[in-house]
Design a protein around this motif. Sequence first.
Motif, short mmCIF file in Angstrom:
data_model
loop_
_atom_site.label_atom_id
_atom_site.label_comp_id
_atom_site.label_asym_id
_atom_site.label_seq_id
_atom_site.Cartn_x
_atom_site.Cartn_y
_atom_site.Cartn_z
N GLY A 15 -32.58 -30.85 21.50
CA GLY A 15 -31.52 -31.45 20.69
C GLY A 15 -30.83 -30.41 19.85
N ILE A 16 -29.61 -30.69 19.44
CA ILE A 16 -28.84 -29.76 18.60
C ILE A 16 -29.37 -29.81 17.18
N ASN A 17 -29.57 -28.64 16.60
CA ASN A 17 -29.98 -28.54 15.20
C ASN A 17 -28.73 -28.73 14.33
N GLU A 18 -28.67 -29.86 13.64
CA GLU A 18 -27.47 -30.20 12.87
C GLU A 18 -27.22 -29.21 11.75
N GLY A 19 -28.28 -28.68 11.15
CA GLY A 19 -28.12 -27.71 10.07
C GLY A 19 -27.45 -26.44 10.56
N ARG A 20 -27.90 -25.91 11.69
CA ARG A 20 -27.30 -24.69 12.22
C ARG A 20 -25.89 -24.95 12.75
N LEU A 21 -25.67 -26.15 13.25
CA LEU A 21 -24.32 -26.52 13.71
C LEU A 21 -23.33 -26.46 12.55
N ALA A 22 -23.76 -26.94 11.38
CA ALA A 22 -22.89 -26.96 10.21
C ALA A 22 -22.61 -25.56 9.67
N GLN A 23 -23.40 -24.58 10.07
CA GLN A 23 -23.24 -23.23 9.57
C GLN A 23 -22.43 -22.33 10.50
N LEU A 24 -21.86 -22.90 11.54
CA LEU A 24 -21.04 -22.10 12.46
C LEU A 24 -19.88 -21.47 11.71
N GLY A 25 -19.54 -20.25 12.07
CA GLY A 25 -18.44 -19.55 11.43
C GLY A 25 -17.10 -20.19 11.75
N GLU A 26 -16.11 -19.87 10.94
CA GLU A 26 -14.78 -20.50 11.09
C GLU A 26 -14.18 -20.23 12.46
N GLU A 27 -14.32 -19.00 12.95
CA GLU A 27 -13.76 -18.66 14.26
C GLU A 27 -14.42 -19.46 15.37
N THR A 28 -15.76 -19.62 15.26
CA THR A 28 -16.49 -20.39 16.27
C THR A 28 -16.12 -21.87 16.20
N VAL A 29 -15.97 -22.39 14.98
CA VAL A 29 -15.58 -23.78 14.81
C VAL A 29 -14.22 -24.04 15.46
N MET A 30 -13.29 -23.12 15.29
CA MET A 30 -11.97 -23.27 15.91
C MET A 30 -12.08 -23.25 17.43
N GLU A 31 -12.93 -22.37 17.94
CA GLU A 31 -13.17 -22.32 19.40
C GLU A 31 -13.71 -23.66 19.88
N TRP A 32 -14.66 -24.23 19.14
CA TRP A 32 -15.27 -25.49 19.52
C TRP A 32 -14.29 -26.65 19.42
N HIS A 33 -13.39 -26.59 18.45
CA HIS A 33 -12.35 -27.61 18.35
C HIS A 33 -11.44 -27.56 19.58
N ARG A 34 -11.04 -26.38 19.95
CA ARG A 34 -10.13 -26.21 21.10
C ARG A 34 -10.77 -26.74 22.38
N ASN A 35 -12.08 -26.51 22.53
CA ASN A 35 -12.77 -26.92 23.75
C ASN A 35 -13.28 -28.36 23.71
N GLY A 36 -13.17 -28.99 22.53
CA GLY A 36 -13.68 -30.35 22.40
C GLY A 36 -15.18 -30.42 22.25
N TRP A 37 -15.81 -29.28 21.98
CA TRP A 37 -17.27 -29.23 21.91
C TRP A 37 -17.82 -29.77 20.59
N LEU A 38 -17.09 -29.59 19.50
CA LEU A 38 -17.62 -30.01 18.21
C LEU A 38 -17.83 -31.52 18.18
N SER A 39 -16.84 -32.26 18.65
CA SER A 39 -16.98 -33.72 18.66
C SER A 39 -18.10 -34.14 19.60
N ARG A 40 -18.27 -33.42 20.71
CA ARG A 40 -19.34 -33.77 21.66
C ARG A 40 -20.71 -33.48 21.06
N ALA A 41 -20.80 -32.44 20.26
CA ALA A 41 -22.07 -32.13 19.61
C ALA A 41 -22.49 -33.27 18.68
N TYR A 42 -21.53 -33.80 17.94
CA TYR A 42 -21.85 -34.90 17.03
C TYR A 42 -22.06 -36.22 17.78
#
Length: 258
Positions: free
Chosen positions: A200-227
Amino acid sequence: MDISPPFGYRDVKALNRIDYVRFPAQGEVPPFVKDTAIVPLSIGEMVSASAHYPLVFVHDSLHDRVGLVAMLGLATGENLFYTASGWKTDAYQPAYIRRFPFCIAKVSASEQTDPNLLVCVEKDYVIGEARDGYRRLLDDDGKATQEWQKVETFLREYQADLERTSAFCKRLVELKLLDPLTATFTQADKKSWNVSGFLGINEGRLAQLGEETVMEWHRNGWLSRAYLHLFSLQRMQRLLHDKLGLSAAASEGLQRQD
């Protein structure tokens, strides 16, 4: 030529123009589905599937990779969504099941894997002559019927979604966001047991992703899928309800091994 059948398939062959294929009847599911507690899932299905199943990750030791699956039961070989009349009508049916008996498989020859994928079909569903209940999908010139055009489009779109899923899972591994996941169930009589073997995804480490990585995940639709994955873990309780046939039989907790 060696064709590697996907999970659950027994023996597949390349589809050709002389084949007559039997499509599953209404309510019929692939043989392997009746006795499996998981089924592969694609990232594009997560929105629909998260309302019905816990969506978790598993490590495929044979190919040393992580995949996304829907949990169908709480014990090995247990599918709580299959009944004598077929798949539960109120539950989303994963595309992996709906594509059967067709698939797109990898082919190897002389120990070399062909980068191209091949449209295949389970051999038990194919014959070489016309018969009631069997359909020919390609004519003598190899031209696809309209029916086959729809099926092939579905197969290729699904395969592309599986590749997007692989990219998502690979990134989760690279960023060390996955932990072993254990679900602990306690019945009304205080008897408890654990269900493990998943990631399972570690929610704490997910919340600590850097800004550049978060933007990458937004573009790919991965952040919403993680939640969506994290949200879907609430469906563990539905599995327990279905397993016990009781409305309020137990409590359940999730643990991650850090």
